[in-house]
Design an enzyme around this catalytic site. Structure first.
Site, PDB file in Angstrom:
ATOM      1  N   ASN B 200       0.819  -1.218   0.000  1.00  0.00           N
ATOM      2  CA  ASN B 200       0.000   0.000   0.000  1.00  0.00           C
ATOM      3  C   ASN B 200       0.850   1.263   0.000  1.00  0.00           C
ATOM      4  O   ASN B 200       0.371   2.334   0.342  1.00  0.00           O
ATOM      5  CB  ASN B 200      -0.976  -0.010   1.190  1.00  0.00           C
ATOM      6  CG  ASN B 200      -0.240  -0.080   2.520  1.00  0.00           C
ATOM      7  OD1 ASN B 200       0.987  -0.171   2.550  1.00  0.00           O
ATOM      8  ND2 ASN B 200      -0.972  -0.031   3.611  1.00  0.00           N
ATOM      9  N   GLU B 204       1.706  10.298  -4.071  1.00  0.00           N
ATOM     10  CA  GLU B 204       0.475  10.814  -4.667  1.00  0.00           C
ATOM     11  C   GLU B 204       0.538  12.318  -4.831  1.00  0.00           C
ATOM     12  O   GLU B 204       0.977  13.028  -3.922  1.00  0.00           O
ATOM     13  CB  GLU B 204      -0.708  10.428  -3.769  1.00  0.00           C
ATOM     14  CG  GLU B 204      -2.066  10.651  -4.397  1.00  0.00           C
ATOM     15  CD  GLU B 204      -3.163   9.912  -3.623  1.00  0.00           C
ATOM     16  OE1 GLU B 204      -3.466   8.759  -3.983  1.00  0.00           O
ATOM     17  OE2 GLU B 204      -3.693  10.497  -2.672  1.00  0.00           O
ATOM     18  N   HIS B 329       3.962   5.995  11.630  1.00  0.00           N
ATOM     19  CA  HIS B 329       2.780   5.334  12.190  1.00  0.00           C
ATOM     20  C   HIS B 329       2.997   3.860  12.552  1.00  0.00           C
ATOM     21  O   HIS B 329       2.032   3.170  12.853  1.00  0.00           O
ATOM     22  CB  HIS B 329       1.512   5.577  11.345  1.00  0.00           C
ATOM     23  CG  HIS B 329       1.582   5.169   9.905  1.00  0.00           C
ATOM     24  ND1 HIS B 329       1.031   5.918   8.897  1.00  0.00           N
ATOM     25  CD2 HIS B 329       2.084   4.083   9.309  1.00  0.00           C
ATOM     26  CE1 HIS B 329       1.211   5.311   7.750  1.00  0.00           C
ATOM     27  NE2 HIS B 329       1.844   4.192   7.975  1.00  0.00           N
ATOM     28  N   SER B 380      -7.370   5.853   0.675  1.00  0.00           N
ATOM     29  CA  SER B 380      -7.163   5.044  -0.520  1.00  0.00           C
ATOM     30  C   SER B 380      -6.844   5.969  -1.688  1.00  0.00           C
ATOM     31  O   SER B 380      -7.125   7.165  -1.636  1.00  0.00           O
ATOM     32  CB  SER B 380      -8.418   4.244  -0.839  1.00  0.00           C
ATOM     33  OG  SER B 380      -9.325   5.054  -1.557  1.00  0.00           O
ATOM     34  N   SER B 385      -7.230  11.683   1.039  1.00  0.00           N
ATOM     35  CA  SER B 385      -6.549  11.655   2.328  1.00  0.00           C
ATOM     36  C   SER B 385      -6.911  12.905   3.115  1.00  0.00           C
ATOM     37  O   SER B 385      -7.627  13.770   2.605  1.00  0.00           O
ATOM     38  CB  SER B 385      -5.039  11.605   2.094  1.00  0.00           C
ATOM     39  OG  SER B 385      -4.702  10.441   1.358  1.00  0.00           O
ATOM     40  N   HIS B 404      -4.404   6.424  11.442  1.00  0.00           N
ATOM     41  CA  HIS B 404      -3.333   6.583  10.453  1.00  0.00           C
ATOM     42  C   HIS B 404      -3.821   6.515   9.022  1.00  0.00           C
ATOM     43  O   HIS B 404      -3.103   6.889   8.100  1.00  0.00           O
ATOM     44  CB  HIS B 404      -2.226   5.550  10.682  1.00  0.00           C
ATOM     45  CG  HIS B 404      -2.457   4.235  10.007  1.00  0.00           C
ATOM     46  ND1 HIS B 404      -3.601   3.480  10.184  1.00  0.00           N
ATOM     47  CD2 HIS B 404      -1.674   3.530   9.147  1.00  0.00           C
ATOM     48  CE1 HIS B 404      -3.511   2.365   9.476  1.00  0.00           C
ATOM     49  NE2 HIS B 404      -2.361   2.370   8.839  1.00  0.00           N
ATOM     50  N   GLY B 405      -5.019   5.967   8.792  1.00  0.00           N
ATOM     51  CA  GLY B 405      -5.474   5.820   7.402  1.00  0.00           C
ATOM     52  C   GLY B 405      -6.952   5.520   7.390  1.00  0.00           C
ATOM     53  O   GLY B 405      -7.673   5.826   8.343  1.00  0.00           O
TER      54      GLY B 405
END
Lengths: 145, 481
Positions: B200, B204, B329, B380, B385, B404-405
């Protein structure tokens, strides 16, 4: 043994980012080879990997689970440092299950010819338990991707 | 197991629910997210609550999902005298983390160049299995990298003067002990500085959008001025170096557990007393891996800056490519908290969780004293984000930690069965997101539907008050490892 003689099933029916599989073997040697095949199946299409580079290795462990963890960890280390994929695994585990000798074979990564699926970072000990099933063995193993 | 709702967004598993639980386990979630939460998370976080020396609560954040040993999203703080350190509570990818770089560019300015730019970055920043970086290091120099982290990058021309203050702990954990690191870890990591990895991990290019609840004043102070502004997010970690350290110590801690008479519900939770020789050795090695990860993201930043500069014909400085922040993280940190009126030093493990210090925390650089620490939440590649900031409430409630996500809701295999990687690539391009990937099947595994709804997950921490929304970051282009 060549990867296509070995039996493993991927378990992906719950939310996890990891690679989880059940491996089977008529013997512990075959079980360990099936785990190795599952590990490299996560990374690439094994049909395209030719067994042209051979490596001998030895591992020890306090019990069969430690031995398996150490063996798969060693293959992951070889993959990263020798930059290769492994598709053949001949394994000889000692009767006390505390040591193994193996000859593994594969091929240097060829980005034009090999399929790249994902990378395997590490083997884990998560609920790692080798079970006797009938005349053979089964293990569920979790690899960190 | 029984899970009780304690207050809005907090669910508790009392210690009587499992033999050996030393403290309650707590999950931060909305009702909808709690329903979606895998049963494995409840089992795993209650296993964490059984570890020696754990203080107050074992926490799981709203992006939590099934992990090995600890769940992803796990936070656990251990007493420095009676507690343990656990490699499985950090993860194999030590200091996996996120960094965010701002620019003065707008989406309108960049869009005509986006494909060319992404293709150039794909060449500059190696991604995927077996790739080496462009930084050639001998053993002595690699020891310098793992000892000094981002400071090594600054001395060697990979960082701007302003960068170090904008990295968690200035990108340098001082407890690094290269003697605690195996030759195998060195061999695996020495050629990987400046590489993205796979899974992952991504780079970006994003544009800013402000939701109603975003704090635009804080955004301005962090260099985020307007909607449509171009940002760059990088998600990666310590690569094979950290993975091997995790592998080595998970193995050697088996013997340490016997020696110290520690029993855990899962060998993956293997741990050693923080003050034991084994515990100290792992801490020293973990700091080396954390430093390698900070250096990795810094070298990648250098590559991004040079790629933008080359393609747009302007210096990176003139494009305003300042670092916003860099967070870890997957890590354990020694931090001080006030518990029942006493100041206590704890080792806080965060596995898929982010530090979230509030304003006026003495550990933050002067630039963040009024805003709080930036928290980077990588969603994703389809849904985007968030940039948040930490709060005092996080320091009081969750050991200065937040999510964290987005968190997975589906296995990688299930995602692959729903979509083919090249179909997804075309679909995303039609929707205005250009993607390059080292692996098409890997791309399918990271599809937006494989993750929880990031807005809902972020709303939970925002409404609970352990983080505050600053900006939403929408994907424009993605390089997937």
């Amino acid at each position: 043994m060549k990867f296509d003689e070995l039996k493993f099933e991927i378990c992906d029916d719950f939310a996890s980012g990891d690679f989880i599989f059940d491996a089977y073997g008529n013997s512990l040697n075959e079980l360990f080879a099936a785990c190795a095949a599952a590990c490299f199946h996560a990374i690439t299409d094994l049909e395209k990997v030719r067994p042209v580079r051979k490596y001998s290795l030895q591992q020890n462990g306090e019990n069969a689970e430690e031995l398996l963890y150490n063996f798969i960890s060693e293959l992951i280390y070889l993959k990263d440092t020798e930059k290769l994929f492994l598709s053949d695994y001949d394994i000889d585990i000692s009767p006390d299950r505390k040591a193994l000798k193996a000859i593994v074979a594969g091929e240097s990564i060829d980005y034009d010819r090999h399929t790249i699926k994902t990378d395997v970072k590490a083997a884990t000990y998560h609920d790692l338990k080798i079970e006797k099933v009938g005349n053979g063995f089964k293990v569920r193993m979790v690899l960190d991707l | 197991m029984e899970t009780k709702r304690i207050e809005n967004f907090i669910w508790e598993i009392p210690p009587d629910q499992k033999p050996g639980m030393k403290v309650p386990a707590r999950i931060v979630a909305s009702e909808a997210l709690m329903k979606q939460m895998d049963e494995g998370v409840i089992n795993q976080i209650s296993n964490v609550a059984c570890l020696p020396g754990i203080r107050e609560y074992a926490w799981c954040m709203p992006d939590g999902h099934w992990g090995y040993g600890f769940p992803i999203g796990g936070v656990a703080a251990f007493d420095m005298r009676s507690g343990v350190i656990s490699p499985g509570g950090i993860g194999f990818d030590i200091n996996c983390g996120v960094r965010l770089i701002r620019t003065d560019l707008t989406a309108a300015e960049l869009k005509p160049h986006i494909k060319e730019l992404v293709n150039a970055l794909f060449q500059i920043i190696p991604a995927g299995v077996g790739k080496s970086g462009f930084v050639n290091l001998n053993r002595a120099e690699f020891d310098n990298v793992i000892t000094n982290g981002a400071e090594w990058c600054h001395k060697n021309g990979y960082a701007w003067d302003s960068d170090l203050d904008r990295i968690e702990q200035r990108g340098h954990l001082t407890g690094a002990d290269p003697d605690a690191v195996s030759d195998k870890a060195i061999n695996r990591g020495i050629d990987q500085i400046g590489t993205l990895g796979s899974g992952n991990h991504y780079l970006e290019i994003q544009t800013v959008r402000f939701d109603d609840e975003c704090d635009r004043e804080i955004a301005g102070l962090l260099g985020i001025k307007s909607e449509g502004q171009i940002m760059i997010m990088v998600h990666c970690g310590s690569r094979g170096f950290g993975h091997q350290i995790g592998t080595d110590y998970l193995q050697s801690f088996g013997a340490a557990m016997k020696k110290y008479g520690i029993v855990t519900n899962d060998r993956e939770l293997a741990c050693a007393p923080i003050n034991s020789p084994e515990g100290k050795s792992y801490y020293g090695a973990m700091c080396c891996a954390a430093n390698a990860a900070f250096a990795n993201r810094q070298v990648i930043t250098n590559g991004i800056r040079s790629g933008f500069a080359r393609l747009l014909g302007k210096k990176a400085e003139d494009l305003g490519m300042e670092l916003v922040y860099d967070v870890a993280h997957n890590i354990a940190k020694i931090e001080t908290y006030n518990i029942n009126g006493k100041s206590v030093e704890l080792l806080v493990h965060r596995k898929g969780a982010t530090r979230a210090f509030g304003p006026r925390n003495p550990n933050l650089s002067p630039g963040f004293q009024s805003t709080g620490q930036p928290v980077l939440v990588g969603g994703s590649m389809q849904t985007g984000s968030f940039l948040l900031v930490g709060t005092k409430k996080a320091e009081e409630l969750t050991f200065g930690s937040t999510l964290h996500g987005a968190g997975r809701v589906m296995s990688r295999g299930a995602a692959r069965r729903k979509v083919r990687g090249n179909d997804l690539q075309h679909e995303m391009e039609k929707g205005g997101i250009y993607v390059r990937t080292a692996s098409f099947s890997g791309l399918a595994e990271e599809a937006g539907f494989a993750y929880k709804d990031i807005s809902e997950v972020v709303n939970v921490v925002h409404q609970l008050g352990i983080s505050k929304k600053v900006a939403r970051l929408l994907p424009l282009a993605n390089i997937k490892g």
